[in-house]
Design an enzyme around this catalytic site. Structure first.
Site, PDB file in Angstrom:
ATOM      1  N   TYR A 160       0.889  -1.308  -0.021  1.00 39.51           N
ATOM      2  CA  TYR A 160       0.078   0.021   0.027  1.00 39.51           C
ATOM      3  C   TYR A 160       0.975   1.169  -0.053  1.00 39.51           C
ATOM      4  CZ  TYR A 160      -3.419   3.186   1.466  1.00 39.51           C
ATOM      5  OH  TYR A 160      -4.403   4.446   1.281  1.00 39.51           O
ATOM      6  N   LYS A 200       1.189   4.475  -2.912  1.00 43.72           N
ATOM      7  CA  LYS A 200       0.971   5.765  -2.345  1.00 43.72           C
ATOM      8  C   LYS A 200       2.091   6.753  -2.907  1.00 43.72           C
ATOM      9  CE  LYS A 200      -3.393   5.248  -1.738  1.00 43.72           C
ATOM     10  NZ  LYS A 200      -4.305   5.773  -2.626  1.00 43.72           N
TER      11      LYS A 200
END
EC number: 1.1.1.304
Length: 257
Positions: free
Chosen positions: A152, A156
């Site tokens: 994740y 990002k």
């Protein structure tokens, strides 16, 4: 003529909060999600509130479907003014256990989806010969990587990079590109993160991980969807015309950059 905004991943959670704020700001709203049942429920709710809103079910990880989403918005409302690439997914996995399936899923949605959204919106703005605003969903994890949130965090960081690159390349066309970086919010995503962290640590109970993250917030409370929506509202407005290439933290004082 009212301006038009697309918000991906807006059937619920932060995306829905963003869509409602922009609707209250006077925008025509195009709701997008892959969850058709929830999407149609949100569309119905918005229309009952008097918002100019339509729904489009699609998969943001597919370039063609992102282009179709933008064309749908133009067909419905005449033009596009703001693109909010909000859709995203998470995963909680120790670094030694991250596999191909997880990498593919998160990068397809979080990174490819954002890039394809940038491209589709920018091409439409250029076709319209109009200035436009592209607003991407980054995260505190786009500024600082977190344990068991490696994939994740990597996605990002990629979103932040594409935001900067797009801002530099599209500036001469009058297109601004920025990102908002939420922190810890009581959303379904954070509920899942909390549940997965409990599975990895027997000493934790449901809610412990969320509270541990929240306890570090200097303003003393976890994030509400309205906190994120307020920032996106600003980035979608004329007041942000001189800002581009920025990934702005809205986390109550958790990460400092």
């Amino acid at each position: 003529m009212s301006k038009t905004a697309i918000i991906t991943g807006s059937a619920g959670g932060l995306g829905k909060g963003i869509a409602e704020r922009l609707a209250n700001d006077g925008f025509n709203i195009v709701l997008q999600d892959i969850n058709e049942a929830l999407l149609l429920e949100t569309e119905k709710e918005f229309k009952e509130k008097g918002y100019q809103a339509v729904a489009f079910k699609s998969d943001v990880s597919k370039k063609k479907e992102q282009e179709e989403l933008v064309q749908f918005a133009v067909t419905e409302f005449g033009q596009l003014d703001v693109m909010v690439n909000n859709a995203g997914v998470d995963a909680v996995t120790p670094i030694l256990e991250i596999g191909e399936e997880e990498l593919s899923k998160l990068f397809n949605i979080n990174v490819f989806g954002t890039l394809f959204g940038i491209q589709a919106a920018a091409n439409q703005f250029i076709k319209q010969k109009s200035k436009g605003k592209i607003i991407n969903a980054c995260s505190i994890a786009g500024h600082e990587s977190y344990e068991v949130l490696g994939t994740y965090s990597a996605t990002k960081h990629s979103v932040r990079s594409f935001t900067q690159t797009a801002a530099k390349e599209l500036a001469d066309k009058g297109i601004t590109v920025n990102a908002y970086c939420p922190g810890v919010a009581k959303t379904e995503m954070w509920d899942r993160i909390d549940e997965e962290m409990v599975k990895l640590d027997d000493s934790l109970e449901i809610g412990d991980a969320f509270e541990a993250f929240s306890s570090e917030i200097k303003l003393g409370r976890y994030q509400e969807p309205s906190d994120v929506a307020n920032l996106v509202s600003f980035l979608a407005s004329n007041d942000s015309d001189y800002i581009t290439g920025q990934s702005i933290l809205t986390d109550g004082g958790l990460v400092y950059r």
